[in-house]
Design a protein around this motif. Structure first.
Motif, short mmCIF file in Angstrom:
data_model
loop_
_atom_site.label_atom_id
_atom_site.label_comp_id
_atom_site.label_asym_id
_atom_site.label_seq_id
_atom_site.Cartn_x
_atom_site.Cartn_y
_atom_site.Cartn_z
N PHE A 1 0.84 -1.21 0.00
CA PHE A 1 0.00 0.00 0.00
C PHE A 1 0.87 1.26 0.00
O PHE A 1 0.57 2.25 -0.68
N TYR A 2 1.96 1.21 0.77
CA TYR A 2 2.86 2.37 0.82
C TYR A 2 3.47 2.65 -0.55
O TYR A 2 3.53 3.81 -0.99
N VAL A 3 3.94 1.59 -1.23
CA VAL A 3 4.55 1.76 -2.56
C VAL A 3 3.53 2.34 -3.54
O VAL A 3 3.86 3.20 -4.37
N ARG A 4 2.29 1.85 -3.45
CA ARG A 4 1.24 2.42 -4.32
C ARG A 4 1.02 3.90 -4.02
O ARG A 4 0.84 4.73 -4.91
N GLY A 5 1.07 4.24 -2.72
CA GLY A 5 0.93 5.65 -2.34
C GLY A 5 2.08 6.49 -2.85
O GLY A 5 1.89 7.62 -3.31
N LEU A 6 3.30 5.94 -2.76
CA LEU A 6 4.48 6.65 -3.26
C LEU A 6 4.37 6.89 -4.77
O LEU A 6 4.67 7.99 -5.26
N PHE A 7 3.91 5.88 -5.49
CA PHE A 7 3.76 6.01 -6.94
C PHE A 7 2.72 7.08 -7.28
O PHE A 7 2.94 7.94 -8.16
N SER A 8 1.59 7.04 -6.58
CA SER A 8 0.54 8.05 -6.82
C SER A 8 1.04 9.45 -6.50
O SER A 8 0.70 10.43 -7.19
N PHE A 9 1.87 9.59 -5.45
CA PHE A 9 2.44 10.88 -5.10
C PHE A 9 3.31 11.42 -6.24
O PHE A 9 3.19 12.59 -6.63
N PHE A 10 4.20 10.57 -6.77
CA PHE A 10 5.07 11.00 -7.87
C PHE A 10 4.27 11.30 -9.14
O PHE A 10 4.71 12.09 -9.97
N GLN A 11 3.10 10.67 -9.27
CA GLN A 11 2.24 10.94 -10.43
C GLN A 11 1.37 12.19 -10.23
O GLN A 11 0.65 12.60 -11.14
N GLY A 12 1.42 12.75 -9.01
CA GLY A 12 0.61 13.94 -8.72
C GLY A 12 -0.84 13.63 -8.40
O GLY A 12 -1.67 14.54 -8.34
N ARG A 13 -1.15 12.35 -8.17
CA ARG A 13 -2.54 11.97 -7.83
C ARG A 13 -2.64 11.91 -6.29
O ARG A 13 -2.59 10.84 -5.68
N TYR A 14 -2.78 13.09 -5.69
CA TYR A 14 -2.61 13.20 -4.24
C TYR A 14 -3.74 12.54 -3.44
O TYR A 14 -3.50 11.96 -2.38
N ASN A 15 -4.96 12.66 -3.90
CA ASN A 15 -6.07 12.04 -3.17
C ASN A 15 -5.93 10.52 -3.15
O ASN A 15 -6.18 9.86 -2.13
N GLU A 16 -5.55 9.97 -4.31
CA GLU A 16 -5.32 8.52 -4.38
C GLU A 16 -4.16 8.13 -3.47
O GLU A 16 -4.22 7.11 -2.77
N ALA A 17 -3.11 8.93 -3.47
CA ALA A 17 -1.94 8.66 -2.61
C ALA A 17 -2.35 8.65 -1.14
O ALA A 17 -1.94 7.77 -0.37
N LYS A 18 -3.19 9.63 -0.75
CA LYS A 18 -3.63 9.70 0.66
C LYS A 18 -4.43 8.44 1.03
O LYS A 18 -4.28 7.91 2.15
N ARG A 19 -5.26 7.97 0.12
CA ARG A 19 -6.04 6.76 0.42
C ARG A 19 -5.13 5.57 0.69
O ARG A 19 -5.30 4.83 1.67
N PHE A 20 -4.13 5.39 -0.17
CA PHE A 20 -3.21 4.26 0.01
C PHE A 20 -2.41 4.40 1.31
O PHE A 20 -2.23 3.43 2.04
N LEU A 21 -1.96 5.62 1.60
CA LEU A 21 -1.12 5.83 2.78
C LEU A 21 -1.93 5.68 4.07
O LEU A 21 -1.42 5.19 5.08
N ARG A 22 -3.19 6.09 4.04
CA ARG A 22 -4.04 5.89 5.23
C ARG A 22 -4.28 4.40 5.49
O ARG A 22 -4.38 3.96 6.63
N GLU A 23 -4.37 3.63 4.40
CA GLU A 23 -4.51 2.18 4.55
C GLU A 23 -3.24 1.59 5.17
O GLU A 23 -3.30 0.71 6.04
N THR A 24 -2.08 2.11 4.71
CA THR A 24 -0.82 1.67 5.30
C THR A 24 -0.78 1.98 6.79
O THR A 24 -0.38 1.15 7.61
#
Length: 618
Positions: free
Chosen positions: A467-490
């Motif tokens: 989940f963290y890696v998915r959040g990191l990828f979304s962050f680098f892609q600029g998809r911040y809401n998606e990144a927050k969802r993954f990181l909150r799951e982590t």
């Protein structure tokens, strides 16, 4: 004794006492010899004649009974002879080189035409089932014999070994045939009726717990292991209790279990050897010597401490374990000691990389290489882990191409699902940091470790990391809401299992996202606890990242003094990491990063100096 030469009956079972009226027989024989009878009250002549007739009849009956018993004993002895002869032939054929399994089976099958007693019948079915299961592909016949052994043995009292061995083997065979639904009720019944037989009760509990673990039903597995640990405590077997607690520690995060395990091993280590000999049936699980068990408990403690982010505790128990290993290796050349040493080094190397001691980590990687050079088997078992460690080292010194090569080599060498998932997670993070160079491969990797769908392993920690890696990828892609969802799951998963390093990483990345979005207050709420947790671990990379964010946050909010303090912290962390980076890259062992094929290199050439970029560290 061989597994076949264990007849269920022997000569001692047929030495029956003949319960005859011996006093009458003795008196009659004395009368016939003219010997005087013992003094007794005077009797009339008619009474005496009647007494003689009665004694004569009883003597005849006694003689007939004795003759029948003698015939029965002779028949039993003859029966024992043919049975032992067939067992002897079966064992001879089984242990021949090469084994003559077909002849062994013929000898055992020859028992049944004699219509043997139930005990022999049940044991022979078990022996046939065992031979067919272990030495042939005829699973149907093996199952038939084991089912008969289990059925018949349940009707016989005091026949536990055959009964529960049949249940254990039969459940193994069911699992091999993918008939898990048949294996589970069989094991449950065997466990239920084996409570008065400590060895088998414990063994069957282990077996059912393992079955649940393979099905990823960790709750049921832990429940069974807990039952086993309590049972072992009640019957007074600290050694077997330690085995249950060890197994439970491998299944789930269990702080109380680890504490109980450490107390248990302390008790075992104070016992003399003669005190842990198997006088208690529950102590028959002599899996490892108590000295090896102590090292193993240290190792499990190191693993849990590293995963939870208690790296100082991991270091403490690593030192204890390695000291114990050095003492043991002076007297004991058991290969398992070298395996323990390598696994301990593998874990402490990862701790060193987190705490910012890359040069020490590299020297310990070299030490693992040397141990593997001494044992081809050890290298075969740990080659993938060794390349994974080199990949992690390469990431820490920003040698991304070498990291990719090491992780790719490790993937090629492993078929272990959890290690595979760990490597893929780290390789994906390398590709994410490299930008758009490997987009297609990266998408493929992320799909294979998608925690929202069918994650390949049951590891809670690895799923949280995915989940963290998915959040990191979304962050680098600029998809911040998606990144927050993954990181909150982590965060949710890491908090549940006390995975402090993942918690710290998720908090600081969330803080970075909120900073980018201009939400400085929420960013501060994330970064401050991230820094506190990172200092406690300690995690140098997260501290470096957090201090940079705190510096920028305080600048943005006009807090000059706090910004200066954060900047000073950032400078200190940068200098420490830079010095360690230069030292590591200057070591001759740094050349290991180019090794991707064959056995570990024996010698290393010295480096002139670091040839990697330091920009990412600063």
């Amino acid at each position: 004794m061989s597994p076949f030469l264990r007849p269920s009956w022997s000569r001692r079972h047929f030495k029956h006492k003949l319960h005859t009226p011996g006093c009458f027989v003795q008196q009659l024989s004395r009368e016939r010899r003219g010997a005087p009878a013992p003094p007794h009250a005077p009797v009339s002549a008619s009474l005496w004649r009647r007494l003689v007739v009665v004694e004569a009849k009883m003597a005849a009956q006694a003689a007939a009974a004795a003759q029948a018993a003698a015939a029965q004993a002779a028949q039993a002895e003859a029966a024992e002879s043919w049975y032992l002869a067939l067992l002897g032939f079966a064992e001879h054929f089984r242990t021949s080189s090469p084994p003559k399994i077909r002849l062994c089976v013929h000898c055992l099958q020859a028992v049944f035409p004699f219509k043997p007693p139930q005990r022999i019948e049940a044991r022979t079915h078990l022996q046939l089932g065992s031979v067919l299961y272990h030495h042939t592909k005829n699973s149907e016949q093996a199952r038939s014999h084991l089912e008969k052994a289990w059925l018949i043995s349940q009707q016989i009292t005091q026949f536990e070994d055959v009964k529960f061995e049949a249940a254990s083997l039969l459940s193994e065979l069911y699992c091999q045939e993918n008939s898990v639904d048949a294996a589970k009720p069989l094991l449950r019944k065997a466990i239920q009726i084996s409570q008065q037989t400590p060895y088998w009760h414990c063994r069957l509990l282990f077996q059912l717990a393992q079955l649940h673990t393979l099905e990823k039903d960790l709750v049921s597995a832990c429940d069974l292991l807990g039952v086993g640990a309590e049972y072992a405590r009640v019957v007074g077997s600290e050694y077997t209790r330690a085995l249950f607690l060890l197994s439970k520690g491998m299944v789930k995060s269990v702080k109380p279990c680890l504490k109980q395990l450490q107390q248990c091993i302390q008790t075992i280590s104070t016992l003399h050897d003669d005190e842990i000999l198997p006088s208690n049936p529950a102590d028959l699980f002599h899996w490892l010597p108590k000295e090896h068990m102590c090292v193993l408990v240290y190792l499990v403690t190191v693993m849990h401490s590293m995963q939870a982010g208690y790296l100082e505790k991991a270091q403490k128990y690593t030192d204890k374990a390695l000291m114990q290993l050095e003492k043991l290796k002076m007297l004991d050349c058991s290969p398992i000691l070298s395996s323990f040493q390598v696994i301990l080094l593998e874990h402490i190397i990862m701790c060193r990389l987190v705490t910012g001691h890359k040069a020490t980590a590299l020297q310990e990687i070299s030490q693992v290489c040397q141990l593997c050079q001494q044992s081809p088997r050890l290298f075969s078992n740990h080659a993938a882990q060794l390349h994974t460690l080199l990949g992690l080292y390469c990431v820490s010194v920003n040698c991304m191409d070498n990291a990719e090569a090491q992780f790719t080599t490790a993937l090629r060498l492993t078929n272990h699902q959890e290690l595979w998932a760990f490597i893929v997670t780290n390789l994906a993070s390398v590709y994410i940091r490299e930008g758009n160079r490997h987009q297609e491969v990266l998408y493929s990797l992320l799909e294979r470790i998608n925690p929202d769908h069918s994650f390949p392993v049951s590891s809670h920690c690895l799923r949280a990391a995915a989940f963290y890696v998915r959040g990191l990828f979304s962050f680098f892609q600029g998809r911040y809401n998606e990144a927050k969802r993954f990181l909150r799951e982590t965060l949710k998963m890491s908090n549940a299992e006390d995975l402090n390093r993942l918690t710290a990483c998720s908090l600081v990345l969330l803080g970075h996202i909120f900073y980018v979005l201009g939400n400085h207050r929420e960013s501060n709420n994330m970064v401050v606890p991230a820094m506190q947790l990172a200092s406690k671990i300690p995690d140098m990379s997260v501290q470096l990242w957090s201090s940079a964010l705190l510096r920028d946050l305080n600048k943005a909010c006009g807090n000059a003094m706090d910004a200066h303090e954060a900047a000073q912290m950032h400078q200190n962390f940068s200098q420490q990491l830079l010095q360690d980076h230069i030292e590591a890259c200057s070591l001759p062992e740094h050349n290991l990063i180019t090794w991707t094929d064959g056995p570990p290199p024996v010698q290393f050439q010295a480096q002139n100096g670091p040839n990697t970029s330091l920009a990412s560290l600063l």
